[in-house]
Design a protein around this motif. Sequence first.
Motif, mmCIF file in Angstrom:
data_model
loop_
_atom_site.group_PDB
_atom_site.id
_atom_site.type_symbol
_atom_site.label_atom_id
_atom_site.label_comp_id
_atom_site.label_asym_id
_atom_site.label_seq_id
_atom_site.Cartn_x
_atom_site.Cartn_y
_atom_site.Cartn_z
ATOM 1 N N GLU A 104 0.834 -1.208 0.000
ATOM 2 C CA GLU A 104 0.000 0.000 0.000
ATOM 3 C C GLU A 104 0.868 1.258 0.000
ATOM 4 O O GLU A 104 0.597 2.226 -0.719
ATOM 5 C CB GLU A 104 -0.917 -0.017 1.224
ATOM 6 N N LYS A 105 1.931 1.227 0.792
ATOM 7 C CA LYS A 105 2.847 2.370 0.857
ATOM 8 C C LYS A 105 3.567 2.560 -0.475
ATOM 9 O O LYS A 105 3.741 3.694 -0.945
ATOM 10 C CB LYS A 105 3.859 2.145 1.983
ATOM 11 N N THR A 106 3.970 1.445 -1.097
ATOM 12 C CA THR A 106 4.661 1.517 -2.389
ATOM 13 C C THR A 106 3.730 2.056 -3.469
ATOM 14 O O THR A 106 4.114 2.912 -4.274
ATOM 15 C CB THR A 106 5.183 0.125 -2.799
ATOM 16 N N ARG A 107 2.482 1.556 -3.491
ATOM 17 C CA ARG A 107 1.509 2.053 -4.473
ATOM 18 C C ARG A 107 1.263 3.545 -4.297
ATOM 19 O O ARG A 107 1.148 4.293 -5.273
ATOM 20 C CB ARG A 107 0.191 1.279 -4.354
ATOM 21 N N ALA A 108 1.167 3.985 -3.034
ATOM 22 C CA ALA A 108 0.926 5.410 -2.765
ATOM 23 C C ALA A 108 2.089 6.259 -3.271
ATOM 24 O O ALA A 108 1.883 7.335 -3.855
ATOM 25 C CB ALA A 108 0.717 5.625 -1.269
ATOM 26 N N ARG A 109 3.315 5.778 -3.070
ATOM 27 C CA ARG A 109 4.490 6.528 -3.533
ATOM 28 C C ARG A 109 4.520 6.610 -5.057
ATOM 29 O O ARG A 109 4.729 7.695 -5.630
ATOM 30 C CB ARG A 109 5.774 5.859 -3.019
ATOM 31 N N ILE A 110 4.292 5.473 -5.727
ATOM 32 C CA ILE A 110 4.315 5.465 -7.193
ATOM 33 C C ILE A 110 3.169 6.309 -7.745
ATOM 34 O O ILE A 110 3.340 7.046 -8.728
ATOM 35 C CB ILE A 110 4.230 4.020 -7.726
ATOM 36 N N SER A 111 2.009 6.222 -7.111
ATOM 37 C CA SER A 111 0.860 7.024 -7.547
ATOM 38 C C SER A 111 1.163 8.515 -7.455
ATOM 39 O O SER A 111 0.794 9.296 -8.340
ATOM 40 C CB SER A 111 -0.373 6.698 -6.696
ATOM 41 N N LYS A 112 1.853 8.910 -6.387
ATOM 42 C CA LYS A 112 2.209 10.324 -6.227
ATOM 43 C C LYS A 112 3.192 10.756 -7.309
ATOM 44 O O LYS A 112 3.070 11.859 -7.873
ATOM 45 C CB LYS A 112 2.809 10.556 -4.841
ATOM 46 N N GLU A 113 4.174 9.890 -7.618
ATOM 47 C CA GLU A 113 5.129 10.206 -8.685
ATOM 48 C C GLU A 113 4.399 10.399 -10.012
ATOM 49 O O GLU A 113 4.673 11.350 -10.758
ATOM 50 C CB GLU A 113 6.155 9.076 -8.819
ATOM 51 N N ALA A 114 3.467 9.485 -10.300
ATOM 52 C CA ALA A 114 2.709 9.563 -11.553
ATOM 53 C C ALA A 114 1.813 10.796 -11.579
ATOM 54 O O ALA A 114 1.724 11.496 -12.594
ATOM 55 C CB ALA A 114 1.871 8.296 -11.729
ATOM 56 N N SER A 115 1.148 11.071 -10.460
ATOM 57 C CA SER A 115 0.250 12.226 -10.382
ATOM 58 C C SER A 115 1.000 13.527 -10.624
ATOM 59 O O SER A 115 0.539 14.403 -11.376
ATOM 60 C CB SER A 115 -0.434 12.269 -9.009
ATOM 61 N N GLY A 138 -1.821 -2.823 -9.100
ATOM 62 C CA GLY A 138 -0.911 -3.963 -9.125
ATOM 63 C C GLY A 138 -0.117 -4.123 -7.848
ATOM 64 O O GLY A 138 -0.264 -3.368 -6.888
ATOM 65 N N SER A 139 0.750 -5.142 -7.831
ATOM 66 C CA SER A 139 1.682 -5.373 -6.730
ATOM 67 C C SER A 139 3.087 -5.098 -7.245
ATOM 68 O O SER A 139 3.461 -5.562 -8.324
ATOM 69 C CB SER A 139 1.579 -6.820 -6.231
ATOM 70 N N TYR A 140 3.864 -4.363 -6.450
ATOM 71 C CA TYR A 140 5.156 -3.898 -6.940
ATOM 72 C C TYR A 140 6.251 -4.111 -5.904
ATOM 73 O O TYR A 140 6.004 -4.068 -4.697
ATOM 74 C CB TYR A 140 5.085 -2.402 -7.288
#
Length: 227
Positions: A104-115, A138-140
Amino acid sequence: MIELKKKAIITGLSLLILVTGCYVYNAFYGNPFSRALAEQKLSAYLQEAHAGETLNMKGSSYNFKFAEYLFRVSDERNDEYIFSVKGGLHPAVTNDGIKEARQEKTRARISKEASNEIKRELEKKLKNVIDVQVSLSGSYDVNTNWKKLKQTEPIAVTVTLNSGRDGRRQVYDQAKVVKKLLSGYHYENIEIDSMGLDGEDRPGYVKYSVHVLKDRAIAIEDVEKTL
């Protein structure tokens, strides 16, 4: 003879009540034997999957709906995570709360980068971009970054625009710009929320919404007035 029959009936009923009671108790609360096996399985799993980490099991409960044991596990910071163990004689760990939290933390970080990246792209052509939110499912790996995923990973994007007193035609034109600028991304859909002004001339409510699909051109009918 009659007395023996009565005793047999009473004994049979007692056994039936006992068996039924044990069955009901086991269905709702589990049993000490299966709980011990589940705890043993989780202990072995933690040593293997989280080797080198300081973890402690702090308690457990039984989830009768899914017939599984839920264990509370704390780390060295005393943060707690839920682990699920399912199965009677051959239990298996079905949910790892630590891995789930890290994902969840990894997805949030990647989502912020993309946003942030997409917001910068939109601001090159649009002056009324309020916010961009990117959702990933996904799972990363914890070391994965957005740059590695942007060409292949399907994303869902929500764009919030300050459209002020713009009408349907202006919002339609803005939506076409958004779609064009994001054509290089592997998005599943884009939701555009066009904010209208409140009584103090600030963006206060969603005036128009537009649902954008990758493989279909935007029509002015796609611009829906919400209020």
